[in-house]
Design an enzyme around this catalytic site. Structure first.
Site, PDB file in Angstrom:
ATOM      1  N   HIS A 152     -68.520  -2.327  18.320  1.00 46.12           N
ATOM      2  CA  HIS A 152     -68.264  -1.080  19.240  1.00 46.12           C
ATOM      3  C   HIS A 152     -66.995  -1.701  20.256  1.00 46.12           C
ATOM      4  CE1 HIS A 152     -72.055   0.566  18.304  1.00 46.12           C
ATOM      5  NE2 HIS A 152     -71.701   1.742  18.933  1.00 46.12           N
TER       6      HIS A 152
ATOM      7  N   ASN B 103     -75.977   8.448  15.383  1.00 47.35           N
ATOM      8  CA  ASN B 103     -74.850   7.542  14.743  1.00 47.35           C
ATOM      9  C   ASN B 103     -75.558   7.071  13.437  1.00 47.35           C
ATOM     10  OD1 ASN B 103     -72.571   6.740  14.275  1.00 47.35           O
ATOM     11  ND2 ASN B 103     -72.404   5.247  16.024  1.00 47.35           N
TER      12      ASN B 103
END
Length: 420
Positions: free
Chosen positions: A274, A243
């Site tokens: 998140h 990521n």
């Protein structure tokens, strides 16, 4: 900062709505996914405008100077950057300057460093073809999807907390299954991020320059490097290749600007971004311990094993095994999401890696390291030359990136950052 707090707060409200009203215990693709990407774009652009228009140039780090936006975007530019079709669903994040450079259709020119240290401006091409890069990435997407649809379903992460499995399986078997089950959970991310990258490339966005042989590279906004992930020999190496654009966002808006405990603040921000599942917080708090412990071990013992190639090979094998187990151990709550199954897993392992990490931090001194943005400041950036000329060019009615001088320096800067 107001923009950052508002955007992150709104995203948190969206996450709470999705989790606690609609579908607790499931991970589903819905409006909160695009909101996560837009939050990154809004906040990163806010800091880039602040750096370019409200801070002194000498107060900025090299990366901040490289990305600073010197002119307020128009409404059309702002909406285009945040809501363009290429990255609205799965991203990845890109800097505002890179996006505007692509939209305005300016040619890319990279300075290639020859062996004698002189700069050579070979390999200039206005529209390099993305066809090969897109085909390769679509092939990776197909293989990842095939792996996910077949192997992943036969190796569920939940089996790590199955009562019968925990009671009958030996420790080596449990460790091996932990590793393969978490490895099997990664291809869905490989598929999504590689497909998003391929979509941008197909539209012509993502070109990062040419190498010394004139080969094109389309990794400007790539989000992962699969080979480095699967063969990473340190916790940091894994995080640096997983990521990638989110990691860069965390670095730019949090780590470089934190006044204390930047590592802890960055992991907490990552957890908040998140979502609101407890498993995310368990994963990232565990990640803080793992990161600090891995850094302490690396700083204190690695130099004993790098002189002999044979010894270094053995060291790399051991650290690869340790890294893969540590990563798998850390991210189990991220997959399980809830508190009870996560604690069931950790208690079945007697919190062994948590205890080991704390012991490492007590035994080995942890050297104070400079923030990532600072450690390269001793290397004079290529775009620091002719600074007066750059400032003069910035006075026109267009964006700073609208002149060929700035473009050449910015793309060179971005390319060097990607290589690092």
């Amino acid at each position: 900062r107001y923009c950052f707090v508002f955007a992150l707060g709104y995203l948190t409200v969206c996450q709470i709505t999705r989790v606690y009203i609609f579908d607790y215990g499931q991970y589903s693709a819905d409006f909160s996914g695009p909101m996560m990407i837009i939050t990154q774009k809004i906040t990163s652009l806010a800091f880039e405008i602040h750096d370019g228009m409200f801070r002194k140039n000498e107060d900025l780090t090299p990366s901040q100077r490289c990305l600073a936006v010197r002119r307020m975007p128009s409404l059309l530019e702002y909406l285009s950057y945040n809501c363009n079709f290429m990255g609205i669903l799965a991203g990845p994040l890109c800097s505002y300057k890179d996006y505007i450079t692509f939209i305005e259709g300016r040619s890319y020119q990279l300075q290639q460093s020859e062996a004698n240290g002189k700069e050579d401006t070979k390999y200039e091409q206005t529209d390099p073809s993305p066809n090969i890069a897109v085909a390769q990435k679509l092939l990776i997407c197909g293989l990842s999807l095939l792996f996910h649809m077949t192997v992943t379903k036969t190796l569920p992460v939940e089996y790590n907390i199955d009562d019968n499995f925990r009671a009958t399986a030996s420790w080596p078997v449990r460790l091996f299954y932990l590793y393969v089950s978490l490895m099997a959970a990664r291809p869905k991310y490989y598929f999504a991020w590689t497909l998003a990258d391929a979509i941008n490339n197909a539209a012509g966005f993502g070109f990062s320059g040419y190498d010394k042989n004139g080969v094109t590279h389309w990794d400007l906004i790539s989000n992962l490097r699969i080979q480095q992930i699967e063969f990473s020999t340190s916790f940091k190496m894994f995080l640096d290749n997983w990521n990638i654009q989110t990691a860069l966002w965390l670095k730019r808006v949090c780590y470089e600007r934190a006044t204390f405990s930047p590592t802890i603040q960055t992991f907490i921000l990552s957890a908040i971004w998140h979502g609101v599942y407890p498993g995310y917080y368990l994963t990232f708090l565990t990640g803080v311990l793992m990161t600090l412990a891995a850094r302490a071990i690396r700083n204190n013992i690695r130099h004993y094993f790098v002189e002999s190639p044979a010894v270094k090979l053995c060291y790399d094998i051991v650290t690869w095994m340790a890294t893969q187990i540590a990563i798998s151990y850390t991210v189990v709550p991220f997959v399980l999401l809830s508190v009870k199954p996560s604690f069931t897993f950790y208690s079945s392992c007697y919190f062994c890696l948590h205890a080991a990490s704390i012991l490492v931090l007590l035994v080995f001194p942890l050297k104070r390291t400079q923030k990532g943005s600072k450690k390269h400041e001793s290397i004079p950036p290529v775009w620091s030359k002719n600074l007066e000329e750059e400032n003069l060019l910035q006075k026109n009615n267009h964006s700073t990136t609208n002149n060929s001088f700035s473009q050449k320096q910015e793309i060179t800067c971005r390319y060097q950052a990607l290589k690092q």
